[in-house]
Design a protein around this motif. Sequence first.
Motif, PDB file in Angstrom:
ATOM      1  N   HIS A  75       9.215   3.454 -13.982  1.00 48.52           N
ATOM      2  CA  HIS A  75       8.195   2.419 -14.193  1.00 48.52           C
ATOM      3  C   HIS A  75       6.839   2.931 -13.712  1.00 48.52           C
ATOM      4  O   HIS A  75       6.748   3.816 -12.846  1.00 48.52           O
ATOM      5  CB  HIS A  75       8.583   1.123 -13.446  1.00 48.52           C
ATOM      6  CG  HIS A  75       7.648   0.004 -13.750  1.00 48.52           C
ATOM      7  ND1 HIS A  75       6.615  -0.353 -12.907  1.00 48.52           N
ATOM      8  CD2 HIS A  75       7.546  -0.799 -14.846  1.00 48.52           C
ATOM      9  CE1 HIS A  75       5.937  -1.353 -13.468  1.00 48.52           C
ATOM     10  NE2 HIS A  75       6.482  -1.642 -14.635  1.00 48.52           N
ATOM     11  N   TYR A  77       4.886   1.861 -11.689  1.00 45.79           N
ATOM     12  CA  TYR A  77       4.625   1.685 -10.249  1.00 45.79           C
ATOM     13  C   TYR A  77       5.293   2.738  -9.384  1.00 45.79           C
ATOM     14  O   TYR A  77       5.203   2.672  -8.147  1.00 45.79           O
ATOM     15  CB  TYR A  77       5.129   0.317  -9.779  1.00 45.79           C
ATOM     16  CG  TYR A  77       4.391  -0.879 -10.326  1.00 45.79           C
ATOM     17  CD1 TYR A  77       3.126  -0.768 -10.883  1.00 45.79           C
ATOM     18  CD2 TYR A  77       4.956  -2.147 -10.250  1.00 45.79           C
ATOM     19  CE1 TYR A  77       2.465  -1.886 -11.380  1.00 45.79           C
ATOM     20  CE2 TYR A  77       4.296  -3.266 -10.741  1.00 45.79           C
ATOM     21  CZ  TYR A  77       3.060  -3.130 -11.309  1.00 45.79           C
ATOM     22  OH  TYR A  77       2.410  -4.240 -11.789  1.00 45.79           O
ATOM     23  N   ASP A  92       5.916   0.624 -19.100  1.00 40.03           N
ATOM     24  CA  ASP A  92       6.072  -0.744 -18.595  1.00 40.03           C
ATOM     25  C   ASP A  92       7.489  -1.221 -18.906  1.00 40.03           C
ATOM     26  O   ASP A  92       8.304  -0.473 -19.483  1.00 40.03           O
ATOM     27  CB  ASP A  92       4.981  -1.669 -19.164  1.00 40.03           C
ATOM     28  CG  ASP A  92       5.060  -1.868 -20.681  1.00 40.03           C
ATOM     29  OD1 ASP A  92       6.075  -1.509 -21.295  1.00 40.03           O
ATOM     30  OD2 ASP A  92       4.092  -2.406 -21.249  1.00 40.03           O
ATOM     31  N   SER A  93       7.793  -2.456 -18.563  1.00 39.96           N
ATOM     32  CA  SER A  93       9.166  -2.955 -18.711  1.00 39.96           C
ATOM     33  C   SER A  93       9.643  -2.873 -20.161  1.00 39.96           C
ATOM     34  O   SER A  93      10.795  -2.528 -20.417  1.00 39.96           O
ATOM     35  CB  SER A  93       9.252  -4.413 -18.268  1.00 39.96           C
ATOM     36  OG  SER A  93       8.712  -4.560 -17.009  1.00 39.96           O
ATOM     37  N   PHE A 115      16.430  -5.455 -11.893  1.00 29.63           N
ATOM     38  CA  PHE A 115      16.483  -6.143 -13.193  1.00 29.63           C
ATOM     39  C   PHE A 115      16.236  -5.151 -14.331  1.00 29.63           C
ATOM     40  O   PHE A 115      16.737  -5.319 -15.445  1.00 29.63           O
ATOM     41  CB  PHE A 115      15.517  -7.345 -13.249  1.00 29.63           C
ATOM     42  CG  PHE A 115      14.059  -6.995 -13.401  1.00 29.63           C
ATOM     43  CD1 PHE A 115      13.521  -6.669 -14.648  1.00 29.63           C
ATOM     44  CD2 PHE A 115      13.201  -7.006 -12.311  1.00 29.63           C
ATOM     45  CE1 PHE A 115      12.174  -6.352 -14.791  1.00 29.63           C
ATOM     46  CE2 PHE A 115      11.855  -6.703 -12.452  1.00 29.63           C
ATOM     47  CZ  PHE A 115      11.347  -6.367 -13.688  1.00 29.63           C
ATOM     48  N   MET A 116      15.460  -4.096 -14.071  1.00 30.69           N
ATOM     49  CA  MET A 116      15.192  -3.095 -15.110  1.00 30.69           C
ATOM     50  C   MET A 116      16.473  -2.300 -15.401  1.00 30.69           C
ATOM     51  O   MET A 116      16.770  -1.985 -16.561  1.00 30.69           O
ATOM     52  CB  MET A 116      14.070  -2.153 -14.659  1.00 30.69           C
ATOM     53  CG  MET A 116      12.742  -2.847 -14.498  1.00 30.69           C
ATOM     54  SD  MET A 116      11.460  -1.741 -13.896  1.00 30.69           S
ATOM     55  CE  MET A 116      10.061  -2.860 -13.957  1.00 30.69           C
ATOM     56  N   TYR A 164      10.983 -14.269 -18.616  1.00 30.76           N
ATOM     57  CA  TYR A 164      10.383 -12.974 -18.325  1.00 30.76           C
ATOM     58  C   TYR A 164      11.541 -12.018 -18.035  1.00 30.76           C
ATOM     59  O   TYR A 164      12.555 -12.436 -17.451  1.00 30.76           O
ATOM     60  CB  TYR A 164       9.504 -13.173 -17.080  1.00 30.76           C
ATOM     61  CG  TYR A 164       8.483 -12.109 -16.786  1.00 30.76           C
ATOM     62  CD1 TYR A 164       7.969 -11.263 -17.768  1.00 30.76           C
ATOM     63  CD2 TYR A 164       7.984 -11.972 -15.483  1.00 30.76           C
ATOM     64  CE1 TYR A 164       7.011 -10.318 -17.458  1.00 30.76           C
ATOM     65  CE2 TYR A 164       7.019 -11.031 -15.164  1.00 30.76           C
ATOM     66  CZ  TYR A 164       6.539 -10.198 -16.156  1.00 30.76           C
ATOM     67  OH  TYR A 164       5.594  -9.273 -15.849  1.00 30.76           O
ATOM     68  N   ASN A 166      11.789 -10.066 -15.797  1.00 27.04           N
ATOM     69  CA  ASN A 166      11.959  -9.964 -14.333  1.00 27.04           C
ATOM     70  C   ASN A 166      12.909 -11.050 -13.824  1.00 27.04           C
ATOM     71  O   ASN A 166      12.545 -11.910 -13.018  1.00 27.04           O
ATOM     72  CB  ASN A 166      10.600 -10.132 -13.620  1.00 27.04           C
ATOM     73  CG  ASN A 166       9.608  -9.045 -13.972  1.00 27.04           C
ATOM     74  OD1 ASN A 166       9.548  -8.613 -15.109  1.00 27.04           O
ATOM     75  ND2 ASN A 166       8.842  -8.603 -13.002  1.00 27.04           N
ATOM     76  N   HIS A 226       1.284  -9.534  -6.676  1.00 23.97           N
ATOM     77  CA  HIS A 226       0.103 -10.015  -7.406  1.00 23.97           C
ATOM     78  C   HIS A 226      -0.440 -11.340  -6.881  1.00 23.97           C
ATOM     79  O   HIS A 226      -1.626 -11.610  -7.005  1.00 23.97           O
ATOM     80  CB  HIS A 226       0.429 -10.127  -8.898  1.00 23.97           C
ATOM     81  CG  HIS A 226       0.661  -8.785  -9.532  1.00 23.97           C
ATOM     82  ND1 HIS A 226       1.893  -8.194  -9.596  1.00 23.97           N
ATOM     83  CD2 HIS A 226      -0.212  -7.903 -10.090  1.00 23.97           C
ATOM     84  CE1 HIS A 226       1.792  -7.015 -10.187  1.00 23.97           C
ATOM     85  NE2 HIS A 226       0.517  -6.815 -10.500  1.00 23.97           N
ATOM     86  N   HIS A 249      -3.338  -7.626 -13.907  1.00 27.54           N
ATOM     87  CA  HIS A 249      -2.026  -7.898 -14.515  1.00 27.54           C
ATOM     88  C   HIS A 249      -1.874  -9.414 -14.642  1.00 27.54           C
ATOM     89  O   HIS A 249      -2.316 -10.161 -13.756  1.00 27.54           O
ATOM     90  CB  HIS A 249      -0.923  -7.305 -13.620  1.00 27.54           C
ATOM     91  CG  HIS A 249       0.400  -7.232 -14.299  1.00 27.54           C
ATOM     92  ND1 HIS A 249       1.260  -8.295 -14.346  1.00 27.54           N
ATOM     93  CD2 HIS A 249       1.001  -6.221 -14.979  1.00 27.54           C
ATOM     94  CE1 HIS A 249       2.344  -7.929 -15.031  1.00 27.54           C
ATOM     95  NE2 HIS A 249       2.217  -6.676 -15.421  1.00 27.54           N
ATOM     96  N   GLU A 251       0.438 -11.304 -13.916  1.00 29.49           N
ATOM     97  CA  GLU A 251       1.156 -11.946 -12.809  1.00 29.49           C
ATOM     98  C   GLU A 251       0.189 -12.418 -11.714  1.00 29.49           C
ATOM     99  O   GLU A 251       0.607 -13.013 -10.725  1.00 29.49           O
ATOM    100  CB  GLU A 251       2.170 -10.967 -12.196  1.00 29.49           C
ATOM    101  CG  GLU A 251       3.360 -10.706 -13.097  1.00 29.49           C
ATOM    102  CD  GLU A 251       4.247  -9.564 -12.600  1.00 29.49           C
ATOM    103  OE1 GLU A 251       4.077  -9.123 -11.449  1.00 29.49           O
ATOM    104  OE2 GLU A 251       5.104  -9.118 -13.379  1.00 29.49           O
ATOM    105  N   MET A 312       9.806  -1.700  -5.383  1.00 25.97           N
ATOM    106  CA  MET A 312       9.570  -0.450  -6.122  1.00 25.97           C
ATOM    107  C   MET A 312       9.541   0.721  -5.131  1.00 25.97           C
ATOM    108  O   MET A 312      10.006   1.814  -5.433  1.00 25.97           O
ATOM    109  CB  MET A 312       8.229  -0.517  -6.859  1.00 25.97           C
ATOM    110  CG  MET A 312       8.207  -1.505  -8.009  1.00 25.97           C
ATOM    111  SD  MET A 312       8.995  -0.782  -9.467  1.00 25.97           S
ATOM    112  CE  MET A 312       8.779  -2.114 -10.657  1.00 25.97           C
TER     113      MET A 312
END
Length: 353
Positions: A75, A77, A92-93, A115-116, A164, A166, A226, A249, A251, A312
Amino acid sequence: MVLTVARGTSRPTPAAAAPKAPLAYTWSKALEAEMAPIYARVKNVITPMEWPHYAPLIKSINSLKEQRQAVILAHNYMTPEIFHGVADFRGDSLQLAKEAARTDAKVIVQAGVHFMAETSKLLSPDKTVLIPDMRAGCSLASSITPEDVRMLREAYPGVPIVTYVNTSAAVKAECDITCTSSNAVQVVESLGAPRVLCIPDQYLAKWVQSQTKVEIIAWKGACEVHERFTGEELERMRADEPGLKIIAHPECPPDVIAAADFTGSTSHMIQWVKDKQPRKVMLVTECSMASNVAVEAPNVEFIRPCNLCPHMKRISLENIYECLLEMRHEVTVDPDVAVRARRAVERMVNLTN
Ligand code: 13P
Ligand code: SF4
């Protein structure tokens, strides 16, 4: 109209430990020369003091990856030594989910959060999906349960539910379709409904509401990274740094988004910087992303509001090495849950392909 319902968030956690197993490669003049092209790329964001520590890890991981027929999905991040040193795919996701569906590797290592990894497993059920640290969670994913979603279905009969990505696979299984920050508006509008439940991020929901005529009903989850930014802080930065461009972002809270020059997913933010080449920019998001973009935008000055995501940041070169060496920690999804959750994710992927 945005209706919100409250639940808790998770808290910061300690960093990963050093690798327990010895590395296949150690620092030497020969290794320094071999790794010089990678170092040339990251020298502005990784110091010469750090490199002798990272280089043997990077070389050891890259050779283990070949032995295991593995790919690393990283990712935006992730820290630069992971992002530029060992990742096969970055993004990104949404981009990572698509890559997980496409790859013909046997093993996927998710350099990201749980979750990813679950999403990768849903889209690649026959592959082994590993995550270097099972504790890499997300405050949004932990803000809602499948029971909560069932409660919402009862409270809003006939209203479609967009979740989402996430969220856990168990939550996705209760929803009609998933979305990411790069396609949330498109997904909501694709449903053709006058009202849509948009869970679990209250701020993403508010941002979607500002972009569409569909009535959005939200849950009260928030990203712990965020939600800490404020519009006031951004205005102060603008006053201190003349000519500063600010990109955020979705979020982030609405006052932050109102004070920004552009709002988009992590990849849309990166693309914006590459396209516009601003003299000075502040990325209102997780801190490591600025280092990763700085590698590809050397003429841009990054003003860093350093909010780190503790989840992360659980992922390190050390635990990626151990994960590949010992083939742990495998992410699995209950088959009944997987069938329903996959439907929601694939519906989104098909819509955006
Ligand atoms: P992106 O899909 O924009 O990368 O967002 C994922 C995330 O967790 C941001 O906090
Ligand atoms: Fe979750 Fe926020 Fe971390 Fe992204 S940055 S993984 S939304 S806690």
